[in-house]
Design a protein around this motif. Sequence first.
Motif, PDB file in Angstrom:
ATOM      1  N   LEU A  49      49.942  59.444  43.955  1.00 33.63           N
ATOM      2  CA  LEU A  49      50.458  58.223  43.317  1.00 33.63           C
ATOM      3  C   LEU A  49      49.423  57.125  43.502  1.00 33.63           C
ATOM      4  O   LEU A  49      49.076  56.785  44.643  1.00 33.63           O
ATOM      5  N   ASP A  50      48.909  56.606  42.397  1.00 30.43           N
ATOM      6  CA  ASP A  50      47.864  55.572  42.500  1.00 30.43           C
ATOM      7  C   ASP A  50      47.980  54.621  41.304  1.00 30.43           C
ATOM      8  O   ASP A  50      48.189  55.049  40.173  1.00 30.43           O
ATOM      9  N   LYS A  51      47.798  53.355  41.598  1.00 26.01           N
ATOM     10  CA  LYS A  51      47.908  52.307  40.566  1.00 26.01           C
ATOM     11  C   LYS A  51      46.629  52.175  39.743  1.00 26.01           C
ATOM     12  O   LYS A  51      46.617  51.484  38.726  1.00 26.01           O
ATOM     13  N   LEU A  52      45.541  52.782  40.203  1.00 24.21           N
ATOM     14  CA  LEU A  52      44.224  52.614  39.569  1.00 24.21           C
ATOM     15  C   LEU A  52      43.874  51.136  39.468  1.00 24.21           C
ATOM     16  O   LEU A  52      43.678  50.602  38.369  1.00 24.21           O
ATOM     17  N   THR A  53      43.809  50.481  40.624  1.00 22.80           N
ATOM     18  CA  THR A  53      43.282  49.115  40.664  1.00 22.80           C
ATOM     19  C   THR A  53      41.772  49.209  40.426  1.00 22.80           C
ATOM     20  O   THR A  53      41.235  50.309  40.214  1.00 22.80           O
ATOM     21  N   TYR A  54      41.064  48.094  40.547  1.00 18.06           N
ATOM     22  CA  TYR A  54      39.604  48.116  40.392  1.00 18.06           C
ATOM     23  C   TYR A  54      38.978  49.166  41.315  1.00 18.06           C
ATOM     24  O   TYR A  54      37.908  49.696  41.028  1.00 18.06           O
ATOM     25  N   ALA A  55      39.664  49.484  42.446  1.00 18.11           N
ATOM     26  CA  ALA A  55      39.061  50.373  43.462  1.00 18.11           C
ATOM     27  C   ALA A  55      39.356  51.847  43.219  1.00 18.11           C
ATOM     28  O   ALA A  55      38.778  52.698  43.892  1.00 18.11           O
ATOM     29  N   GLY A  56      40.222  52.139  42.278  1.00 24.39           N
ATOM     30  CA  GLY A  56      40.595  53.537  42.055  1.00 24.39           C
ATOM     31  C   GLY A  56      39.967  54.072  40.780  1.00 24.39           C
ATOM     32  O   GLY A  56      39.861  53.348  39.788  1.00 24.39           O
ATOM     33  N   THR A  57      39.551  55.325  40.804  1.00 22.82           N
ATOM     34  CA  THR A  57      39.011  55.942  39.591  1.00 22.82           C
ATOM     35  C   THR A  57      39.418  57.412  39.526  1.00 22.82           C
ATOM     36  O   THR A  57      39.344  58.129  40.534  1.00 22.82           O
ATOM     37  N   LEU A  58      39.779  57.848  38.333  1.00 24.55           N
ATOM     38  CA  LEU A  58      40.164  59.257  38.164  1.00 24.55           C
ATOM     39  C   LEU A  58      38.957  60.179  38.333  1.00 24.55           C
ATOM     40  O   LEU A  58      39.130  61.378  38.551  1.00 24.55           O
ATOM     41  N   ASP A  59      37.747  59.617  38.273  1.00 22.58           N
ATOM     42  CA  ASP A  59      36.546  60.434  38.506  1.00 22.58           C
ATOM     43  C   ASP A  59      36.521  60.986  39.928  1.00 22.58           C
ATOM     44  O   ASP A  59      35.729  61.874  40.239  1.00 22.58           O
ATOM     45  N   ASN A  60      37.358  60.439  40.806  1.00 21.09           N
ATOM     46  CA  ASN A  60      37.400  60.932  42.186  1.00 21.09           C
ATOM     47  C   ASN A  60      38.288  62.156  42.348  1.00 21.09           C
ATOM     48  O   ASN A  60      38.323  62.737  43.436  1.00 21.09           O
ATOM     49  N   LEU A  61      39.038  62.505  41.308  1.00 25.32           N
ATOM     50  CA  LEU A  61      40.045  63.566  41.458  1.00 25.32           C
ATOM     51  C   LEU A  61      39.757  64.741  40.537  1.00 25.32           C
ATOM     52  O   LEU A  61      39.261  64.564  39.430  1.00 25.32           O
ATOM     53  N   ARG A  77      30.244  49.420  39.532  1.00 26.79           N
ATOM     54  CA  ARG A  77      29.511  48.176  39.827  1.00 26.79           C
ATOM     55  C   ARG A  77      29.767  47.159  38.720  1.00 26.79           C
ATOM     56  O   ARG A  77      29.926  45.972  38.992  1.00 26.79           O
ATOM     57  N   ARG A  78      29.827  47.650  37.481  1.00 27.90           N
ATOM     58  CA  ARG A  78      30.053  46.708  36.370  1.00 27.90           C
ATOM     59  C   ARG A  78      31.419  46.028  36.491  1.00 27.90           C
ATOM     60  O   ARG A  78      31.597  44.905  36.047  1.00 27.90           O
ATOM     61  N   ARG A  79      32.413  46.743  37.117  1.00 33.45           N
ATOM     62  CA  ARG A  79      33.741  46.142  37.296  1.00 33.45           C
ATOM     63  C   ARG A  79      33.691  44.919  38.202  1.00 33.45           C
ATOM     64  O   ARG A  79      34.527  44.041  38.105  1.00 33.45           O
ATOM     65  N   VAL A  80      32.751  44.913  39.155  1.00 33.29           N
ATOM     66  CA  VAL A  80      32.789  43.858  40.174  1.00 33.29           C
ATOM     67  C   VAL A  80      31.573  42.948  40.165  1.00 33.29           C
ATOM     68  O   VAL A  80      31.575  41.922  40.827  1.00 33.29           O
ATOM     69  N   ASP A  81      30.519  43.302  39.470  1.00 30.03           N
ATOM     70  CA  ASP A  81      29.298  42.488  39.548  1.00 30.03           C
ATOM     71  C   ASP A  81      29.560  41.088  39.021  1.00 30.03           C
ATOM     72  O   ASP A  81      30.395  40.870  38.160  1.00 30.03           O
ATOM     73  N   GLY A  82      28.799  40.177  39.565  1.00 30.68           N
ATOM     74  CA  GLY A  82      29.119  38.771  39.379  1.00 30.68           C
ATOM     75  C   GLY A  82      29.440  38.225  40.760  1.00 30.68           C
ATOM     76  O   GLY A  82      29.037  37.141  41.128  1.00 30.68           O
ATOM     77  N   GLY A  83      30.112  39.046  41.586  1.00 30.94           N
ATOM     78  CA  GLY A  83      30.448  38.651  42.953  1.00 30.94           C
ATOM     79  C   GLY A  83      29.303  38.883  43.921  1.00 30.94           C
ATOM     80  O   GLY A  83      29.179  38.202  44.924  1.00 30.94           O
TER      81      GLY A  83
END
Length: 329
Positions: free
Chosen positions: A37-49, A321-327
């Motif tokens: 069960l995962d919400k797939l926030t910015y930190a979650g990716t289906l590429d991990n499963l 990285r593209r999801r978070v860059d800017g920070g």
Amino acid sequence: MNLLVTGAAGFIGSTYVRTLLARHAPHAPEAPRITVLDKLTYAGTLDNLELGHPRLEFVHGDIRDAELVDKLMAAADQVVHFAAESHVDRSITGAGDFVLTNVVGTQTLLDAALRYRVAPFVHISTDEVYGSVESGSATEEHPLRPSSPYSASKASADLLALAYHRTHGLDVRVTRCSNNYGPHQFPEKVIPLFITNLLDGRQVPLYGEGLNVRDWLHVDDHCHGVDLVRTHGRPGEVYNIGGGTELSNRDLTALLLKACGAGRDRVRHVEDRKGHDLRYCLDWSKARTELGYRPRHDFTAGLAATVAWYREHRDWWEPLRRRVDGGHG
Ligand code: NAD
Ligand code: DAU
């Protein structure tokens, strides 16, 4: 056996699921079936499963969704709960999601686990609940003195989980581990952030003087420890899971520069993190004596393999990285 694993599109949960799936042949009748069960926030990716694996089901949803959680818990025999907002810096700029997911989400899961007497419920906590340990090491009896909104929300969840054992007799087991590293870690945490910056020719932002110390634990060792707790731990108990490699951020950065073939000019000293804990250090003798736990990965080899993994998997981290860059610079 049906195992519900929350937050397994993230770093540690996905490693845990891959490890369990790899232990048996895909259709082995005795092997656990896993629901993530995962919400797939910015930190979650289906590429991990490994979507499509015959013993893996993925459910996209929030651990605070009581109706969905009730349905999944009714079909579960055991739970391992990794889902969380996990990044300290984000909790400093906004604590709301940390309370909602880490505290209210955990309580939603515990209530449903209680209804169906799902056991064990393994709750993944963190060494950060002890706060800064300036000398010696923290046993499971060490007072909880969390410093950041992240660690305060984890301490709240950790205590709630233990309260469900004390009050209701639910078979809850809590793990508190040190800093994990390895493949598939989201590139906002210091090791993958610094590696990916260096691979891209950028500088790395070292907070303050770089004197803060962390104890590094390979994610595979952590997952091994979590599974020992699930299979051999005792109800209502807390287990520290340590790594055994203490390093200042300055020394860690020097190792990463060397591994990436970069010079000192690539380090940018930036303003320190607010409320920055100086040092974390766990005493994990309880897990060793009760469960036979010990970290197996040598840090030098583990770090080299991690750098190699990021070198070879730009396709995995560049979109993240593209999801978070800017920070980060
Ligand atoms: P991560 O940020 O990589 O992954 C967290 C996962 O949880 C993501 O897939 C995300 O989509 C999911 N998630 C977040 N909110 C959710 C919600 N409301 N409902 C369902 N899913 C949600 O985290 P990680 O580094 O893999 O950490 C996993 C656990 O281990 C966390 O509980 C963290 O506090 C704990 N921990 C991490 C470390 C570390 O070094 N990374 C160390 C100690 C403890
Ligand atoms: O100790 C366990 C915890 O480890 C987990 O509970 C958290 O989920 C996990 O994020 C991690 O927390 P830290 O704050 O220790 O990890 P982070 O990678 O964010 O930072 C590690 C150290 O590196 C810390 O002293 C801050 C420093 N740092 C971090 C970043 C992101 C920098 O110097 N520069 C940076 O850009």
